[in-house]
Design an enzyme around this catalytic site. Structure first.
Site, PDB file in Angstrom:
ATOM      1  N   CYS A 189       0.866  -1.181   0.000  1.00 29.25           N
ATOM      2  CA  CYS A 189       0.000   0.000   0.000  1.00 29.25           C
ATOM      3  C   CYS A 189       0.903   1.232   0.000  1.00 29.25           C
ATOM      4  O   CYS A 189       2.020   1.177  -0.504  1.00 29.25           O
ATOM      5  CB  CYS A 189      -0.964  -0.031   1.183  1.00 29.25           C
ATOM      6  SG  CYS A 189      -0.156   0.050   2.803  1.00 29.25           S
ATOM      7  N   HIS A 190       0.452   2.326   0.581  1.00 33.00           N
ATOM      8  CA  HIS A 190       1.244   3.560   0.581  1.00 33.00           C
ATOM      9  C   HIS A 190       2.386   3.500   1.597  1.00 33.00           C
ATOM     10  O   HIS A 190       3.543   3.742   1.260  1.00 33.00           O
ATOM     11  CB  HIS A 190       0.339   4.760   0.859  1.00 33.00           C
ATOM     12  CG  HIS A 190       1.016   6.078   0.638  1.00 33.00           C
ATOM     13  ND1 HIS A 190       0.415   7.264   0.969  1.00 33.00           N
ATOM     14  CD2 HIS A 190       2.223   6.423   0.128  1.00 33.00           C
ATOM     15  CE1 HIS A 190       1.223   8.271   0.664  1.00 33.00           C
ATOM     16  NE2 HIS A 190       2.328   7.786   0.161  1.00 33.00           N
TER      17      HIS A 190
END
Length: 133
Positions: free
Chosen positions: A91-92
């Protein structure tokens, strides 16, 4: 209270509680993988890299070869994919991917890991051409 007292108060054996804590720590350590290792495994073609971010985030920046996952694909993965397939979620920053990895493991996939630090760490350590946001 001591661990021994808490264990006794709950009808548990202290040795078993300690063993469980040690096993949990080991499993948690295995749940994450660093970006450099992911890059090597991608190069070897031995993992599926699942991006659990939104389509908008994926459009801003993504790792070549990653697969943007949605609910339909998640359902397909838990019902039809090989339970021993090596899967890495990202993810981020690495928090949502930890949840996704735990979810997949909870559905019987045995070799799922989360990329530590997410695409932010990937950009900082593996490929600075990947935009940061």
């Amino acid at each position: 209270d001591s661990l021994d007292k808490v264990a006794r108060d709950h009808g548990l054996e202290t040795d078993k509680v300690v063993d469980f804590i040690k096993e949990s720590a080991s499993l948690e350590k295995d749940l994450e993988i660093n970006p450099a290792e992911v890059a090597q495994l991608l190069k070897q073609g031995t993992i599926k890299l699942l991006d659990v971010r939104t389509p908008q985030e994926y459009a801003i920046a993504h790792v070549e070869g990653s697969i943007l996952i949605d609910q339909n694909l998640a359902q397909e993965i838990v019902t039809t994919w090989d339970k021993d397939a090596h899967i890495v979620t990202m993810c981020h920053h690495g928090m949502r991917s930890l949840d996704a990895a735990a979810y997949l493991r909870g559905h019987g996939l045995t070799k799922v890991q989360s990329m530590r630090g997410g695409i932010e760490a990937w950009s900082n350590t593996v490929d600075p051409k990947v935009p940061r946001y």
